[in-house]
Design a protein around this motif. Structure first.
Motif, PDB file in Angstrom:
ATOM      1  N   ARG A   1      36.741  44.227  54.851  1.00  0.00           N
ATOM      2  CA  ARG A   1      36.055  45.013  55.479  1.00  0.00           C
ATOM      3  C   ARG A   1      35.418  45.955  54.557  1.00  0.00           C
ATOM      4  O   ARG A   1      34.128  46.633  54.872  1.00  0.00           O
ATOM      5  CB  ARG A   1      36.784  45.854  56.412  1.00  0.00           C
ATOM      6  N   ASN A   2      35.495  45.937  53.312  1.00  0.00           N
ATOM      7  CA  ASN A   2      35.003  46.727  52.210  1.00  0.00           C
ATOM      8  C   ASN A   2      33.630  45.950  51.596  1.00  0.00           C
ATOM      9  O   ASN A   2      33.162  46.569  50.597  1.00  0.00           O
ATOM     10  CB  ASN A   2      36.103  47.086  51.166  1.00  0.00           C
ATOM     11  N   GLY A   3      33.685  44.860  52.083  1.00  0.00           N
ATOM     12  CA  GLY A   3      32.310  44.204  51.453  1.00  0.00           C
ATOM     13  C   GLY A   3      33.004  42.610  50.640  1.00  0.00           C
ATOM     14  O   GLY A   3      34.047  42.490  50.800  1.00  0.00           O
ATOM     15  N   ARG A   4      31.991  42.245  50.028  1.00  0.00           N
ATOM     16  CA  ARG A   4      32.313  40.863  48.998  1.00  0.00           C
ATOM     17  C   ARG A   4      32.600  41.360  47.595  1.00  0.00           C
ATOM     18  O   ARG A   4      31.445  42.223  46.847  1.00  0.00           O
ATOM     19  CB  ARG A   4      31.050  40.065  49.360  1.00  0.00           C
ATOM     20  N   HIS A   5      33.609  41.043  47.158  1.00  0.00           N
ATOM     21  CA  HIS A   5      33.928  41.417  45.727  1.00  0.00           C
ATOM     22  C   HIS A   5      34.290  40.210  45.097  1.00  0.00           C
ATOM     23  O   HIS A   5      35.055  39.303  45.494  1.00  0.00           O
ATOM     24  CB  HIS A   5      35.055  42.439  45.681  1.00  0.00           C
ATOM     25  N   TRP A   6      34.385  40.198  43.560  1.00  0.00           N
ATOM     26  CA  TRP A   6      34.631  39.366  42.610  1.00  0.00           C
ATOM     27  C   TRP A   6      35.303  39.805  41.662  1.00  0.00           C
ATOM     28  O   TRP A   6      35.183  40.914  41.260  1.00  0.00           O
ATOM     29  CB  TRP A   6      33.351  38.606  42.186  1.00  0.00           C
ATOM     30  N   TRP A   7      36.715  39.111  41.391  1.00  0.00           N
ATOM     31  CA  TRP A   7      37.543  39.244  40.214  1.00  0.00           C
ATOM     32  C   TRP A   7      37.098  38.421  39.095  1.00  0.00           C
ATOM     33  O   TRP A   7      37.185  37.195  39.625  1.00  0.00           O
ATOM     34  CB  TRP A   7      38.957  39.320  40.655  1.00  0.00           C
ATOM     35  N   MET A   8      37.193  38.723  37.862  1.00  0.00           N
ATOM     36  CA  MET A   8      36.888  37.781  36.772  1.00  0.00           C
ATOM     37  C   MET A   8      37.663  38.237  35.811  1.00  0.00           C
ATOM     38  O   MET A   8      37.661  39.331  35.262  1.00  0.00           O
ATOM     39  CB  MET A   8      35.345  37.815  36.432  1.00  0.00           C
ATOM     40  N   TYR A   9      38.434  37.234  35.054  1.00  0.00           N
ATOM     41  CA  TYR A   9      39.277  37.352  33.929  1.00  0.00           C
ATOM     42  C   TYR A   9      38.298  36.558  32.954  1.00  0.00           C
ATOM     43  O   TYR A   9      38.470  35.275  33.019  1.00  0.00           O
ATOM     44  CB  TYR A   9      40.713  36.739  34.282  1.00  0.00           C
ATOM     45  N   GLU A  10      38.202  37.015  31.851  1.00  0.00           N
ATOM     46  CA  GLU A  10      37.420  36.262  30.637  1.00  0.00           C
ATOM     47  C   GLU A  10      38.639  35.783  29.549  1.00  0.00           C
ATOM     48  O   GLU A  10      38.939  36.711  29.108  1.00  0.00           O
ATOM     49  CB  GLU A  10      36.114  37.028  30.017  1.00  0.00           C
ATOM     50  N   TYR A  11      38.819  34.404  29.058  1.00  0.00           N
ATOM     51  CA  TYR A  11      39.698  34.202  28.442  1.00  0.00           C
ATOM     52  C   TYR A  11      39.318  34.669  27.061  1.00  0.00           C
ATOM     53  O   TYR A  11      40.304  35.012  26.331  1.00  0.00           O
ATOM     54  CB  TYR A  11      40.014  32.696  28.518  1.00  0.00           C
ATOM     55  N   ILE A  12      38.144  34.475  26.631  1.00  0.00           N
ATOM     56  CA  ILE A  12      37.711  35.032  25.591  1.00  0.00           C
ATOM     57  C   ILE A  12      37.769  36.465  25.584  1.00  0.00           C
ATOM     58  O   ILE A  12      36.719  36.964  26.564  1.00  0.00           O
ATOM     59  CB  ILE A  12      36.466  34.420  25.051  1.00  0.00           C
ATOM     60  N   GLY A  13      38.416  37.171  24.782  1.00  0.00           N
ATOM     61  CA  GLY A  13      38.298  38.552  24.820  1.00  0.00           C
ATOM     62  C   GLY A  13      39.538  38.928  25.848  1.00  0.00           C
ATOM     63  O   GLY A  13      39.676  40.352  25.849  1.00  0.00           O
TER      64      GLY A  13
END
Length: 100
Positions: A46-58
């Motif tokens: 209900r709060n919208g579209r969200h993305w979670w991203m984990y970068e292995y480098i860094g």
């Protein structure tokens, strides 16, 4: 578990693939080596579209709104260049195909 690399053809398809965390790879077009590897998950509520991203480098993680994800990451550009791949096993591929 037998994991296959599947090319992402559209952002809509990627939304379906990333309903659970997936390993995503941006490959160089010439030799196929991974330029970048990330773990990504899509959430729509209900709060919208969200993305979670984990970068292995860094070793960093960040949350994005859909607009930020499109403008602040190279994911959408990689999809457009046919350079984004996701590692999926057979069961995940079958589940995605039944949702499309």
């Amino acid at each position: 578990m037998n994991v296959r690399r599947v090319q992402v053809e559209s952002l809509d398809q990627f939304r379906i693939m990333a309903q659970r965390p997936v390993d995503a790879y941006i490959e160089l077009l010439d030799d196929g080596t991974a330029r970048s590897s990330k773990r990504i998950q899509y959430q729509h509520n209900r709060n919208g579209r969200h993305w979670w991203m984990y970068e292995y480098i860094g070793d960093s993680e960040r949350y994005y709104t859909e607009r930020q994800f499109a403008s602040s990451t190279s994911i959408v550009e990689a999809i457009g260049k046919a350079a984004l791949y996701v590692g999926l096993d057979y069961i995940e591929i079958r589940n995605i195909l039944t949702q499309e």
